[in-house]
Design a protein around this motif. Structure first.
Motif, PDB file in Angstrom:
ATOM      1  N   PRO A   1      12.802  11.870 -12.772  1.00  0.00           N
ATOM      2  CA  PRO A   1      12.341  11.371 -14.053  1.00  0.00           C
ATOM      3  C   PRO A   1      11.768  10.020 -13.966  1.00  0.00           C
ATOM      4  O   PRO A   1      10.786   9.631 -14.653  1.00  0.00           O
ATOM      5  CB  PRO A   1      13.005  11.768 -15.181  1.00  0.00           C
ATOM      6  N   ILE A   2      12.904   9.238 -13.591  1.00  0.00           N
ATOM      7  CA  ILE A   2      12.447   7.757 -13.762  1.00  0.00           C
ATOM      8  C   ILE A   2      11.526   7.241 -12.628  1.00  0.00           C
ATOM      9  O   ILE A   2      10.799   6.763 -12.639  1.00  0.00           O
ATOM     10  CB  ILE A   2      13.977   7.051 -13.547  1.00  0.00           C
ATOM     11  N   GLY A   3      11.921   8.015 -11.148  1.00  0.00           N
ATOM     12  CA  GLY A   3      11.138   7.471 -10.066  1.00  0.00           C
ATOM     13  C   GLY A   3       9.679   8.091  -9.919  1.00  0.00           C
ATOM     14  O   GLY A   3       8.812   7.400  -9.529  1.00  0.00           O
ATOM     15  N   ILE A   4       9.558   9.226 -10.270  1.00  0.00           N
ATOM     16  CA  ILE A   4       8.400   9.951 -10.171  1.00  0.00           C
ATOM     17  C   ILE A   4       7.497  10.127 -11.455  1.00  0.00           C
ATOM     18  O   ILE A   4       6.246   9.864 -11.458  1.00  0.00           O
ATOM     19  CB  ILE A   4       8.613  11.670  -9.684  1.00  0.00           C
ATOM     20  N   ALA A   5       8.128  10.513 -12.636  1.00  0.00           N
ATOM     21  CA  ALA A   5       7.480  10.370 -13.757  1.00  0.00           C
ATOM     22  C   ALA A   5       7.230   9.497 -14.681  1.00  0.00           C
ATOM     23  O   ALA A   5       6.822   9.246 -15.529  1.00  0.00           O
ATOM     24  CB  ALA A   5       7.940  11.793 -14.613  1.00  0.00           C
ATOM     25  N   LYS A   6       8.150   8.396 -14.198  1.00  0.00           N
ATOM     26  CA  LYS A   6       8.164   6.732 -14.826  1.00  0.00           C
ATOM     27  C   LYS A   6       8.627   6.988 -15.980  1.00  0.00           C
ATOM     28  O   LYS A   6       8.112   6.453 -17.167  1.00  0.00           O
ATOM     29  CB  LYS A   6       6.553   6.054 -14.814  1.00  0.00           C
ATOM     30  N   MET A   7       9.463   7.962 -16.516  1.00  0.00           N
ATOM     31  CA  MET A   7      10.263   8.073 -17.681  1.00  0.00           C
ATOM     32  C   MET A   7      11.060   6.801 -17.975  1.00  0.00           C
ATOM     33  O   MET A   7      11.743   6.349 -17.074  1.00  0.00           O
ATOM     34  CB  MET A   7      10.961   9.380 -17.947  1.00  0.00           C
ATOM     35  N   PRO A   8      11.074   6.370 -19.272  1.00  0.00           N
ATOM     36  CA  PRO A   8      11.973   5.232 -19.610  1.00  0.00           C
ATOM     37  C   PRO A   8      13.435   5.591 -19.292  1.00  0.00           C
ATOM     38  O   PRO A   8      13.984   6.909 -19.637  1.00  0.00           O
ATOM     39  CB  PRO A   8      11.695   4.995 -21.085  1.00  0.00           C
ATOM     40  N   LYS A   9      14.154   4.882 -18.824  1.00  0.00           N
ATOM     41  CA  LYS A   9      15.640   4.853 -18.240  1.00  0.00           C
ATOM     42  C   LYS A   9      16.372   5.657 -19.386  1.00  0.00           C
ATOM     43  O   LYS A   9      17.094   6.623 -19.148  1.00  0.00           O
ATOM     44  CB  LYS A   9      16.322   3.686 -17.655  1.00  0.00           C
ATOM     45  N   ASN A  10      16.351   5.080 -20.654  1.00  0.00           N
ATOM     46  CA  ASN A  10      17.103   5.556 -21.856  1.00  0.00           C
ATOM     47  C   ASN A  10      16.676   7.211 -21.967  1.00  0.00           C
ATOM     48  O   ASN A  10      17.607   7.977 -22.153  1.00  0.00           O
ATOM     49  CB  ASN A  10      16.925   4.708 -23.080  1.00  0.00           C
TER      50      ASN A  10
ATOM     51  N   THR B   1      25.769   9.757  -8.741  1.00  0.00           N
ATOM     52  CA  THR B   1      26.752  10.607  -9.666  1.00  0.00           C
ATOM     53  C   THR B   1      25.903  11.725 -10.310  1.00  0.00           C
ATOM     54  O   THR B   1      24.484  11.979 -10.040  1.00  0.00           O
ATOM     55  CB  THR B   1      27.030   9.735 -10.981  1.00  0.00           C
ATOM     56  N   ALA B   2      26.410  12.665 -10.964  1.00  0.00           N
ATOM     57  CA  ALA B   2      25.886  14.042 -11.373  1.00  0.00           C
ATOM     58  C   ALA B   2      24.665  13.429 -12.187  1.00  0.00           C
ATOM     59  O   ALA B   2      23.335  13.994 -12.013  1.00  0.00           O
ATOM     60  CB  ALA B   2      26.872  14.727 -12.095  1.00  0.00           C
ATOM     61  N   LEU B   3      24.849  12.630 -13.192  1.00  0.00           N
ATOM     62  CA  LEU B   3      23.549  12.234 -14.019  1.00  0.00           C
ATOM     63  C   LEU B   3      22.454  11.577 -13.294  1.00  0.00           C
ATOM     64  O   LEU B   3      21.177  11.856 -13.592  1.00  0.00           O
ATOM     65  CB  LEU B   3      24.145  11.207 -14.984  1.00  0.00           C
ATOM     66  N   GLU B   4      23.001  10.580 -12.333  1.00  0.00           N
ATOM     67  CA  GLU B   4      21.981   9.862 -11.414  1.00  0.00           C
ATOM     68  C   GLU B   4      20.918  10.796 -10.746  1.00  0.00           C
ATOM     69  O   GLU B   4      19.929  10.825 -10.377  1.00  0.00           O
ATOM     70  CB  GLU B   4      22.698   8.894 -10.693  1.00  0.00           C
ATOM     71  N   ASN B   5      21.500  11.921 -10.039  1.00  0.00           N
ATOM     72  CA  ASN B   5      20.800  12.993  -9.402  1.00  0.00           C
ATOM     73  C   ASN B   5      20.288  13.581 -10.163  1.00  0.00           C
ATOM     74  O   ASN B   5      18.693  13.990  -9.787  1.00  0.00           O
ATOM     75  CB  ASN B   5      21.792  14.082  -8.868  1.00  0.00           C
TER      76      ASN B   5
END
Length: 255
Positions: free
Chosen positions: A117-126, A108-112
């Motif tokens: 941030p989640i996969g590379i920067a390890k940002m929390p999902k929320n 989705t647009a949001l998942e793109n």
């Protein structure tokens, strides 16, 4: 000590086979500056843009981004290309928007937007989701968060691509002809987002044929042809009173 340029290119050269496409390009971009690169197809402007974040390697000269040698490490008088992981780390400070959006069709647009941030920067999902929604809102697409690229217009896809490029909080944004694949009626919505970015103080290098955008948003316009910088200056000077015959001929062909 003065602040380093965000981008500093010194004598950059690039060959494709026997064809020299960049012939000793020297160019610097200050923090908060919006630079538009104009020129005919084949002038080297897209190749130069891709060299800045090392999507293309260079064959001579050097490029520094935020004062750091891009894509290479110097030891003594020798220069070594960085490992892919190290280059990826350098690219985190650079957002890039491509001509053809390059969105992941299965997301989705949001998942793109949240993927890096989640996969590379390890940002929390929320946190990533909140930031992603704020970025979608910034580009006027908060109501399209759960739609897939195929459900969006070209202009909407490109605005999602801009939001995605902003997701890792870059200090520099590169745009490679971001409106040239769009239907004419969709160009304005993308340029409006880019104007907003420029007004916010983002450092931007934009390869474009949009003379109107260059006039309104650029601090400086550079005209390239045949792998060299032919002429550069403020938009009012370069667009209204070009000094070089090649610049005049190009502007007459596009205006």
């Amino acid at each position: 000590m003065s602040e380093p340029y965000v981008v500093e290119a010194r004598g950059v050269r690039k060959w494709f086979g026997s064809n020299e496409v960049l012939k000793s390009i020297t160019l610097s971009v200050s923090r908060g500056e919006v630079l538009c690169l104009l020129g005919p197809s084949g002038s080297g402007k897209t190749t130069f843009l891709r060299c800045i974040n090392h999507l293309e390697s260079i064959d001579g000269g050097r490029i520094l981004v935020n004062g750091e040698l891009m894509g290479y490490r110097q030891r003594g008088d020798k220069v070594y290309e960085l490992k892919p992981r190290e280059i990826a780390e350098q690219r985190r400070s650079i957002g890039m928007v491509f001509q053809r959006f390059n969105l992941f069709p299965h997301m989705t647009a949001l998942e793109n937007i949240t993927e890096a941030p989640i996969g590379i920067a390890k940002m929390p999902k929320n946190t990533a989701r909140e930031r992603g929604m704020a970025l979608l809102d910034r580009v006027g697409l908060a109501d399209k968060a759960n739609q897939y690229p195929a459900q969006l217009s070209g202009g909407q896809q490109q605005r999602v691509a801009i939001a995605r490029a902003l997701a890792l909080d870059p200090t520099l944004m590169l745009f490679d002809e971001p409106t040239s694949a769009l239907d004419p009626e969709l160009v304005g919505e993308v340029l409006a987002v880019m104007r907003g970015l420029a007004q916010s103080g983002m450092t931007m290098i934009v390869v474009t044929h949009e003379i109107g955008f260059s006039r309104e948003a650029a601090d400086r316009v550079v005209f390239m042809d045949g792998g060299v910088v032919v002429e550069e200056g403020p938009p009012s000077q370069l667009l209204d009173n070009p000094q070089h015959e090649r610049t005049r001929a190009f502007l007459q062909s596009v205006l």
